[in-house]
Enzyme design. Structure first.
Site, PDB file in Angstrom:
ATOM      1  N   ASP A  61      36.678  41.395  51.034  1.00 18.50           N
ATOM      2  CA  ASP A  61      36.860  40.267  50.128  1.00 18.50           C
ATOM      3  C   ASP A  61      35.937  39.126  50.544  1.00 18.50           C
ATOM      4  O   ASP A  61      34.901  38.888  49.922  1.00 18.50           O
ATOM      5  CB  ASP A  61      38.327  39.814  50.145  1.00 18.50           C
ATOM      6  CG  ASP A  61      38.581  38.566  49.304  1.00 18.50           C
ATOM      7  OD1 ASP A  61      37.677  38.146  48.545  1.00 18.50           O
ATOM      8  OD2 ASP A  61      39.671  37.983  49.402  1.00 18.50           O
ATOM      9  N   LYS A 107      50.628  39.708  52.270  1.00 16.44           N
ATOM     10  CA  LYS A 107      49.876  38.888  53.201  1.00 16.44           C
ATOM     11  C   LYS A 107      50.404  39.114  54.613  1.00 16.44           C
ATOM     12  O   LYS A 107      51.619  39.071  54.864  1.00 16.44           O
ATOM     13  CB  LYS A 107      50.004  37.408  52.834  1.00 16.44           C
ATOM     14  CG  LYS A 107      49.209  37.030  51.590  1.00 16.44           C
ATOM     15  CD  LYS A 107      47.709  37.085  51.846  1.00 16.44           C
ATOM     16  CE  LYS A 107      46.927  36.623  50.637  1.00 16.44           C
ATOM     17  NZ  LYS A 107      45.475  36.605  50.876  1.00 16.44           N
ATOM     18  N   ASP A 128      46.702  42.319  53.335  1.00 18.98           N
ATOM     19  CA  ASP A 128      45.537  41.432  53.386  1.00 18.98           C
ATOM     20  C   ASP A 128      45.679  40.517  54.591  1.00 18.98           C
ATOM     21  O   ASP A 128      46.610  39.712  54.672  1.00 18.98           O
ATOM     22  CB  ASP A 128      45.468  40.605  52.101  1.00 18.98           C
ATOM     23  CG  ASP A 128      44.261  39.663  52.066  1.00 18.98           C
ATOM     24  OD1 ASP A 128      43.408  39.750  52.966  1.00 18.98           O
ATOM     25  OD2 ASP A 128      44.182  38.850  51.134  1.00 18.98           O
ATOM     26  N   LYS A 145      35.961  38.514  42.748  1.00 16.80           N
ATOM     27  CA  LYS A 145      36.579  37.359  42.105  1.00 16.80           C
ATOM     28  C   LYS A 145      35.546  36.634  41.260  1.00 16.80           C
ATOM     29  O   LYS A 145      34.421  36.391  41.720  1.00 16.80           O
ATOM     30  CB  LYS A 145      37.182  36.426  43.153  1.00 16.80           C
ATOM     31  CG  LYS A 145      38.298  37.085  43.951  1.00 16.80           C
ATOM     32  CD  LYS A 145      38.855  36.202  45.045  1.00 16.80           C
ATOM     33  CE  LYS A 145      39.990  36.916  45.785  1.00 16.80           C
ATOM     34  NZ  LYS A 145      40.521  36.139  46.922  1.00 16.80           N
ATOM     35  N   GLU A 177      42.886  44.894  53.487  1.00 19.42           N
ATOM     36  CA  GLU A 177      41.866  43.987  52.951  1.00 19.42           C
ATOM     37  C   GLU A 177      41.390  42.999  54.016  1.00 19.42           C
ATOM     38  O   GLU A 177      42.201  42.323  54.653  1.00 19.42           O
ATOM     39  CB  GLU A 177      42.445  43.226  51.759  1.00 19.42           C
ATOM     40  CG  GLU A 177      41.465  42.261  51.106  1.00 19.42           C
ATOM     41  CD  GLU A 177      42.047  41.595  49.871  1.00 19.42           C
ATOM     42  OE1 GLU A 177      41.655  40.451  49.570  1.00 19.42           O
ATOM     43  OE2 GLU A 177      42.912  42.217  49.211  1.00 19.42           O
TER      44      GLU A 177
END
Length: 332
Positions: free
Chosen positions: A188, A107, A138, A212, A164
């Site tokens: 995403d 992250k 991400d 997801k 991401e």
């Protein structure tokens, strides 16, 4: 047909599970669990989501607990380690919780933190997995195009697998991709929060998609999106309990090709779970299996009464929206 609201709330359990490290501003993960004819299922949209968005998560929960079984193509799914936006000194201890994982998702772009901190964290992750490992980052939409390009230049020594969702819009993702950084772009939020989850693929704005199960309406609905998008995918999760991760594992097991490790190892981020056999990474992968929920653990980690009432009101509001659509719980 849509199960009745009584079927959903009569024996519903709401849990509050503490996280080992703060993640995207969350210290405790709340979730509603209920047992359907096919087994335990999960409804856990983030608390800030309004019913219109959260109802898709309910559609997924119903699909997993009441819908048709999807035949898995594999019984194990390779997964990545997930590294919160922590100080670089904490990296090795966190990654030790993911035995055998060859990939780390880091992250970055956490509000209030610096690019220098991101670089230090990514460097520590690369040192941990070595030259043969994979490191992805991400940014959760927190960078502009210019900030993304500057960050990718600073992170170039660490051979990123992909970046991401660096920016918010499809046009910005396309601009990053067109800049020719050599780092693939994954989408995403531009998939799971979009009115049209295929728009980013049609625009040529991403090299791969992060998929997801819960935000996309369940295994069957997400599998259709994968098929129609025609891009490589990474199946991921949203800090689910092991029940929600099981749903993700069944989705990953239904995808014909998985060139990238999946983000389904996040039970390692929880300090508690709802089963005595959590879906933890082992040998760099998780099993594709249903979860045997432990009633004693549900009671031990039950959310306070006011939070349980809030979640029951929430599922009623989402159920009403699905009911208005004629009871359909799989998007066409």
């Amino acid at each position: 047909m849509l199960p009745s609201i009584d079927d959903l709330v009569r024996d519903a359990h709401v849990v509050a599970l503490p996280l080992r490290n703060r993640f995207r501003g969350v210290d405790v993960r709340e979730a509603l669990l209920v047992e359907g004819p096919r087994g335990w299922t999960e409804f856990s949209p983030f608390v800030e989501y309004e019913p219109a968005e959260a109802s898709t998560w309910l559609r997924a929960a119903i699909d997993f607990g009441w819908g048709d079984e999807t035949a898995p193509l594999r019984d194990r799914v390779p997964v990545n380690a997930t590294l919160p936006a922590v100080d670089a000194a904490l990296v090795a201890g966190i990654l030790d919780r993911y035995p055998g994982c060859r990939t780390v998702k880091v992250k970055v772009a956490e509000p209030g933190q610096s690019l220098a901190g991101d670089v230090a964290r990514v460097r520590a992750a690369r040192e941990y997995v070595g030259a043969a490992g994979r490191v992805r980052v991400d940014a959760n939409m927190h960078w502009s195009v210019d900030e993304t390009l500057a960050a990718l230049e600073a992170l170039a020594p660490f051979d990123l697998e992909y970046v991401e969702q660096p920016c918010r819009t499809v046009a910005e993702l396309a601009a990053v991709r067109a800049a020719g950084t050599g780092v693939p772009v994954a989408a995403d939020e531009s998939v799971r929060k979009a009115a049209d989850p295929l728009a980013v693929a049609r625009a040529g704005a991403a090299d791969l998609l992060v998929i997801k199960a819960q935000p996309l309406g369940g295994v069957a609905a997400a599998t259709r999106i994968v098929r129609e998008a025609g891009l490589p995918v990474v199946v991921s999760s949203a800090i689910d309990t092991s029940v929600g991760l099981s749903m993700g594992a069944y989705l990953a097991a239904a995808v014909p090709a998985l060139p990238h490790d999946c983000g389904l190892g996040t039970a390692a981020m929880l300090n508690a779970d709802v089963t005595r056999e959590p879906l933890l990474p082992s040998g760099g992968a998780v099993d594709v299996r249903r979860i045997d929920v432990d009633i004693d653990l549900l009671r031990q980690h039950a959310a306070p009464a006011e939070r349980r009432a809030w979640w029951l009101d929430r599922i009623r509001a989402c159920h009403a929206l699905l009911d208005e659509n004629g009871g359909a719980y799989r998007p066409e």
